[in-house]
Design a protein around this motif. Structure first.
Motif, PDB file in Angstrom:
ATOM      1  N   CYS A  19       0.815  -1.220   0.000  1.00 23.46           N
ATOM      2  CA  CYS A  19       0.000   0.000   0.000  1.00 23.46           C
ATOM      3  C   CYS A  19       0.845   1.265   0.000  1.00 23.46           C
ATOM      4  O   CYS A  19       1.903   1.317   0.629  1.00 23.46           O
ATOM      5  N   THR A  21       0.098   5.629   0.348  1.00 28.68           N
ATOM      6  CA  THR A  21      -0.890   6.687   0.570  1.00 28.68           C
ATOM      7  C   THR A  21      -0.333   7.994   0.038  1.00 28.68           C
ATOM      8  O   THR A  21       0.805   8.357   0.339  1.00 28.68           O
ATOM      9  N   TYR A  27      -7.116  13.820  -7.319  1.00 29.34           N
ATOM     10  CA  TYR A  27      -7.224  12.372  -7.137  1.00 29.34           C
ATOM     11  C   TYR A  27      -6.357  11.631  -8.158  1.00 29.34           C
ATOM     12  O   TYR A  27      -5.606  10.730  -7.807  1.00 29.34           O
ATOM     13  N   ILE A  31      -3.372   8.736  -7.401  1.00 29.36           N
ATOM     14  CA  ILE A  31      -3.376   7.324  -7.808  1.00 29.36           C
ATOM     15  C   ILE A  31      -2.285   7.036  -8.827  1.00 29.36           C
ATOM     16  O   ILE A  31      -1.694   5.968  -8.816  1.00 29.36           O
ATOM     17  N   SER A  34       1.083   6.851  -6.860  1.00 30.75           N
ATOM     18  CA  SER A  34       1.100   5.640  -6.036  1.00 30.75           C
ATOM     19  C   SER A  34       1.274   4.407  -6.897  1.00 30.75           C
ATOM     20  O   SER A  34       2.049   3.509  -6.562  1.00 30.75           O
ATOM     21  N   ASN A  60      -8.238   1.582  -4.719  1.00 30.17           N
ATOM     22  CA  ASN A  60      -7.994   2.943  -4.252  1.00 30.17           C
ATOM     23  C   ASN A  60      -9.054   3.248  -3.202  1.00 30.17           C
ATOM     24  O   ASN A  60     -10.232   3.349  -3.520  1.00 30.17           O
ATOM     25  N   VAL A  75      -5.426   9.361  -0.500  1.00 31.30           N
ATOM     26  CA  VAL A  75      -5.944   8.158  -1.154  1.00 31.30           C
ATOM     27  C   VAL A  75      -4.955   7.032  -0.899  1.00 31.30           C
ATOM     28  O   VAL A  75      -3.749   7.209  -1.101  1.00 31.30           O
ATOM     29  N   THR A  77      -3.648   3.509  -2.129  1.00 31.17           N
ATOM     30  CA  THR A  77      -3.654   2.614  -3.286  1.00 31.17           C
ATOM     31  C   THR A  77      -3.049   1.292  -2.852  1.00 31.17           C
ATOM     32  O   THR A  77      -1.996   1.271  -2.207  1.00 31.17           O
TER      33      THR A  77
END
Length: 166
Positions: A19, A21, A27, A31, A34, A60, A75, A77
């Protein structure tokens, strides 16, 4: 029955995920950045120094503001580690990547196609709430956008996941 179901309920087992962040202004930036970090981890930048293999969907996890009118900047991911790495996940070279054991998850999910932007996600959440009607069985502040295909595919398949309460 030719018609596709409006939504379905699914259960996912517990498992280990890599993961990242990010809290970029948009947005799509979060993403994208990430996912690039995760791709480097998947491709070689890990303690075993080899390609780990791609799994789908890439998740996400998003949060809505208190008003419910926009997304929080942060967010998460997440990439599911392939079966052979579940017991002993390769260590990421990038300190921003964390290996997390996620609990089993029950979701109500609905497919949508195309780009995932803050605007399209908020629209999908709103449409899904209209379909579901008033219910207390799912969380209202945390949602998951599941991506099944490469972001460069114009009409890529995505899902919005409503997380069921335990």
């Amino acid at each position: 029955q030719c018609e596709e179901a409006a939504y379905e309920e699914r259960q996912y087992p517990a498992g280990k995920w890599a993961c990242v962040t990010k809290g970029e202004p948009m947005y799509e930036q979060s993403i994208s950045m990430s996912f690039m970090k995760l791709m480097r981890y998947i491709c070689k930048e890990n303690s075993v120094g080899c390609y780990l293999g791609m799994t789908v969907p890439v998740l996400n996890e998003i949060h809505l503001t208190k008003e419910g009118t926009e997304l929080e900047r942060e967010v998460l991911t997440a990439y599911y580690l392939p079966g052979e790495f579940q017991q002993n996940p390769p260590v990421p070279m990038d300190p921003e990547i964390h290996i997390t054991e996620r609990a089993p998850l029950r979701v109500i999910t609905r497919v949508f196609y195309g780009m995932t932007t803050e605007e399209t996600i908020l629209r999908e959440i709103s449409l899904f709430w209209e379909l579901l009607g008033s219910t207390d069985t799912v969380l209202r502040e945390t949602y998951i956008v599941a991506a099944y295909e490469n972001p460069s595919i114009p009409q890529r398949r995505n899902e919005i996941w409503f997380i069921c309460r335990a």
